[in-house]
Structures are given as structure tokens and as C-alpha cells.
Design a protein around this motif. Structure first.
Motif, mmCIF file in Angstrom:
data_model
loop_
_atom_site.group_PDB
_atom_site.id
_atom_site.type_symbol
_atom_site.label_atom_id
_atom_site.label_comp_id
_atom_site.label_asym_id
_atom_site.label_seq_id
_atom_site.Cartn_x
_atom_site.Cartn_y
_atom_site.Cartn_z
ATOM 1 N N LEU A 43 9.419 5.103 4.507
ATOM 2 C CA LEU A 43 9.634 5.235 5.947
ATOM 3 C C LEU A 43 8.754 6.354 6.523
ATOM 4 O O LEU A 43 8.093 6.172 7.559
ATOM 5 C CB LEU A 43 11.110 5.543 6.226
ATOM 6 N N ILE A 44 8.725 7.494 5.847
ATOM 7 C CA ILE A 44 7.934 8.642 6.307
ATOM 8 C C ILE A 44 6.440 8.299 6.315
ATOM 9 O O ILE A 44 5.715 8.626 7.260
ATOM 10 C CB ILE A 44 8.208 9.871 5.417
ATOM 11 N N PHE A 49 1.428 6.650 9.566
ATOM 12 C CA PHE A 49 0.400 5.693 9.971
ATOM 13 C C PHE A 49 0.214 5.679 11.489
ATOM 14 O O PHE A 49 -0.820 5.248 11.987
ATOM 15 C CB PHE A 49 0.755 4.281 9.476
ATOM 16 N N GLN A 50 1.255 6.136 12.202
ATOM 17 C CA GLN A 50 1.146 6.146 13.668
ATOM 18 C C GLN A 50 0.062 7.114 14.159
ATOM 19 O O GLN A 50 -0.350 7.047 15.317
ATOM 20 C CB GLN A 50 2.489 6.525 14.299
ATOM 21 N N LEU A 51 -0.387 7.996 13.287
ATOM 22 C CA LEU A 51 -1.464 8.910 13.666
ATOM 23 C C LEU A 51 -2.761 8.146 13.942
ATOM 24 O O LEU A 51 -3.646 8.640 14.639
ATOM 25 C CB LEU A 51 -1.692 9.946 12.559
ATOM 26 N N TYR A 52 -2.855 6.937 13.370
ATOM 27 C CA TYR A 52 -4.036 6.100 13.612
ATOM 28 C C TYR A 52 -3.589 4.875 14.413
ATOM 29 O O TYR A 52 -3.304 3.822 13.871
ATOM 30 C CB TYR A 52 -4.679 5.698 12.287
ATOM 31 N N ARG A 53 -3.495 5.041 15.704
ATOM 32 C CA ARG A 53 -2.944 4.015 16.592
ATOM 33 C C ARG A 53 -3.681 2.674 16.555
ATOM 34 O O ARG A 53 -3.046 1.621 16.632
ATOM 35 C CB ARG A 53 -2.918 4.523 18.036
ATOM 36 N N PRO A 54 -5.043 2.636 16.440
ATOM 37 C CA PRO A 54 -5.714 1.331 16.419
ATOM 38 C C PRO A 54 -5.189 0.405 15.323
ATOM 39 O O PRO A 54 -5.053 -0.809 15.536
ATOM 40 C CB PRO A 54 -7.186 1.703 16.187
ATOM 41 N N ALA A 55 -4.886 0.964 14.142
ATOM 42 C CA ALA A 55 -4.369 0.147 13.038
ATOM 43 C C ALA A 55 -2.997 -0.415 13.382
ATOM 44 O O ALA A 55 -2.700 -1.587 13.112
ATOM 45 C CB ALA A 55 -4.282 0.991 11.761
ATOM 46 N N MET A 302 6.429 2.611 11.306
ATOM 47 C CA MET A 302 5.229 2.371 12.118
ATOM 48 C C MET A 302 5.559 2.064 13.576
ATOM 49 O O MET A 302 4.685 2.145 14.435
ATOM 50 C CB MET A 302 4.417 1.212 11.521
ATOM 51 N N SER A 303 6.793 1.676 13.827
ATOM 52 C CA SER A 303 7.152 1.282 15.190
ATOM 53 C C SER A 303 8.096 2.262 15.886
ATOM 54 O O SER A 303 8.568 2.005 16.989
ATOM 55 C CB SER A 303 7.807 -0.114 15.174
#
Length: 339
Positions: A43-44, A49-55, A302-303
């Protein structure tokens, strides 16, 4: 056109969530990270991954699919971890204790949370995770809470928040129980029953029970799995209750919320118990369950909306902390009196 976009999004999401789950599983096996658990680490990692929004943007549709469908598959596969014969050998006392803990803690946590002003949705998810089996319970109960498309984002945020709360408190209470062990003057069986009855995640119960030796570890696992067994009936009862609550406010009558994937969970436990198969196969099925659940947890991460995550969880933490303290005191008394 939409099918191609979905396929591309799904493969992006599949790759990212599988990466998080595998890394989470590897990290979760390390000595100092065992009590946190692979699911919470996944989960963490998903949140990171949210640090890289395009992905995240390119995989958004696939992330939603994985957080929903893979969750159900993971819960079904988790059923192979339940050995019904071992639970039967544990006796009526253990099952009755599990029933009292699950029903009592859910009721207590939910009502404390609601008194403090926590939303109904977050309150029941936090209560379920605290009372049953941590992150897996939050994810197992969540599909029973039906919301509109406009409310799905808020629901995802509540899921992540509930998982985080039970993971953090479970880890804290694991350390507390190991620290106070010399002061409790319990037999290995009593200490194991207390660990399995009071802690949230299976990983927490194993870590604490193991501190008391092999007899304590066995008692902790059996007591904990007795609570896990109640995930299916709890999901059905909570779904019916939650729907009734919605009907009272909206006046609309919906379909009976039967958690069919929970039937798969019970069927998997029956197959794992009574169908002859090598122990290595069962071990791999359980590992697969945690990989799939880890992917669902990563997709949730991620969401998540960080602003909501940081602003709305304090009162839910107070509710879960209060009921966790009461649960610990209760399990100490019950294990000394009856085991």
C-alpha cells in the motif's frame, strides 16, 4: 477504441501493482518489517507511485479494475490458509471467543467512531479491520458498501485510511504486548490466545505469539484464524445492515448484498482442508493470495487523496485506539480465565 485504452491502462496498472506487491512481499519478510506486513508495505509503495503522476494518469482505469477485481480474487485465495480441522480441534472455547471479539469490537469501534463524528463508511471499515483481521478485513468488507460513481473516490480514501489505522495500531500493540509479556505471568497457551485474540493482522499475531515459543505461536495462529473464519458471515451481516441503513435514509430498496466472493473464500478453505494436495501447493496458493492482495492494496495506494487522508483520520484513530485497549484488557482476562 475504449477497449484498446482499457487494455493499455490495465497493462500499465498490472506492471506497477505487481512490482509493488513483489517488493512488498520481499520487504515484509525482513526481520524488522515483519510486523508491518507485506500488504501494508505494498500500500505504501503504491502511494509513493503518486509522486510520478503521468504513470498514474495513464493507468487510472486499470488501477480501478485491479483494486476491485483482484481484491476479490485475493480474498478467495486466502481461504486456502484456513484449515478447518485445526479450527475444530481448537474447540468451542476458541470459536466462541472469536465470535465475542469480532462482534463486540465491531460494535464498539463503530459506535465510538460515530459518536466522535466519523463518517459511517470510514467507521464500519475501521471497525471491521480492528475486529476481524486488519487490512484483509477492510478489503473484504468494502465491496459490501455500495456507493454511487461520484462517491467511489471518497470510498477509496476511506479504505486506505482504515487500512493505515489498523496497520499502525496493530504494530504498536504488537510491540506493547511483547514488552509486557514478563508482567502478565501467562502460560504459553494463554499468551498465544491473547495475541491471536487482540491483534489485528495475522502478521502481528505471528510476531507476538512467536515471542512466547512454539506452543504460544500455535495458539496465536489458531485464535487469529478463528477470527478470519468469521470474515464471510461478518461481510454478509454488515452488507445487509448497511443496506438497511441506506434504505432508512433514502427510502429506496436495493438488492440483497450477498458477498459471492466470500463463498469462494469458504470453498477454498474446504478444498485446502479436505482435498489431498502437497503442502508445497498450499503454500504457493497462500503466497499467490498475498501477491494478488498486495496488488489490490498497491492500486488503492495509487488512488488515495492525501489531503483527505491526512485531514479526516484523527477521530477514527481515537475510536480504534480506544477499542484496541479495551480488547487487549478483555483478551488478557479471558485467556487467563478460560485457557
Amino acid at each position: 477504441m475504449y477497449a484498446k485504452l482499457f487494455e493499455k491502462s490495465f497493462y500499465y496498472a498490472l506492471g506497477m501493482t505487481l512490482f509493488c506487491s513483489i517488493v512488498g512481499s520481499l520487504l515484509g519478510g525482513l526481520p524488522y518489517l515483519t510486523i508491518i506486513g507485506a500488504l501494508v508495505i505494498s500500500l505504501i509503495l503504491g502511494m509513493m507511485f503518486q509522486l510520478y503522476r503521468p504513470a498514474i494518469t495513464s493507468a487510472e482505469v486499470g488501477i480501478g479494475f485491479i483494486s476491485n477485481k483482484f481484491l476479490r480474487l485475493g480474498i478467495i485465495l486466502l481461504g486456502f490458509k484456513l484449515n478447518l480441522i485445526d479450527l475444530a480441534h481448537a474447540g468451542v472455547k476458541t470459536i466462541l471467543l472469536a465470535m465475542v471479539i469480532v462482534s463486540g469490537v465491531i460494535f464498539l469501534t463503530y459506535n465510538i467512531a460515530r459518536k466522535l463524528g466519523v463518517s459511517k463508511q470510514l467507521a464500519i471499515l475501521t471497525a471491521s479491520g480492528t475486529g476481524i483481521c486488519g487490512a484483509a478485513a477492510v478489503m473484504g468488507i468494502s465491496p459490501q458498501i455500495k456507493v454511487s460513481k461520484e462517491e467511489e473516490t471518497a470510498k477509496h480514501n476511506d479504505e486506505v485510511l482504515a487500512v493505515a489505522i489498523v496497520a499502525i495500531l496493530g504494530t504498536v500493540f504488537t510491540l506493547i504486548e511483547i514488552a509486557i509479556k514478563p508482567l502478565l505471568h501467562m502460560s504459553p497457551t494463554q499468551f498465544g490466545v491473547m495475541a491471536g485474540g487482540s491483534l489485528h493482522e495475522i502478521a502481528h499475531a505471528i510476531a507476538t505469539g512467536g515471542a512466547g515459543g512454539p506452543v504460544s505461536l500455535s495458539a496465536a495462529i489458531i485464535t487469529k484464524l478463528s477470527r478470519v473464519l468469521l470474515l464471510a458471515p461478518a461481510a454478509l451481516v454488515i452488507g445487509i445492515w448497511y443496506q438497511h441503513q441506506d434504505q432508512s435514509t433514502s427510502g429506496e430498496k436495493g438488492k440483497l448484498p450477498i458477498p459471492w466472493f466470500m463463498a469462494g473464500f469458504l470453498l477454498a478453505s474446504i478444498i485446502g482442508t479436505f482435498v489431498p494436495m502437497p503442502s508445497s501447493v498450499l503454500t504457493w496458493l497462500v503466497k499467490l493470495a498475498y501477491i494478488v492482495l498486495g496488488m489490490a492494496m498497491a492500486a488503492l495506494g495509487m488512488s488515495v487523496n492525501f489531503k483527505v487522508f491526512l485531514s479526516s483520520g484523527k477521530k477514527a484513530v481515537v475510536a480504534a485506539l480506544t477499542s484496541s485497549v479495551i480488547l487487549l484488557v478483555f483478551t488478557i482476562i479471558a485467556s487467563k480465565a478460560f485457557f
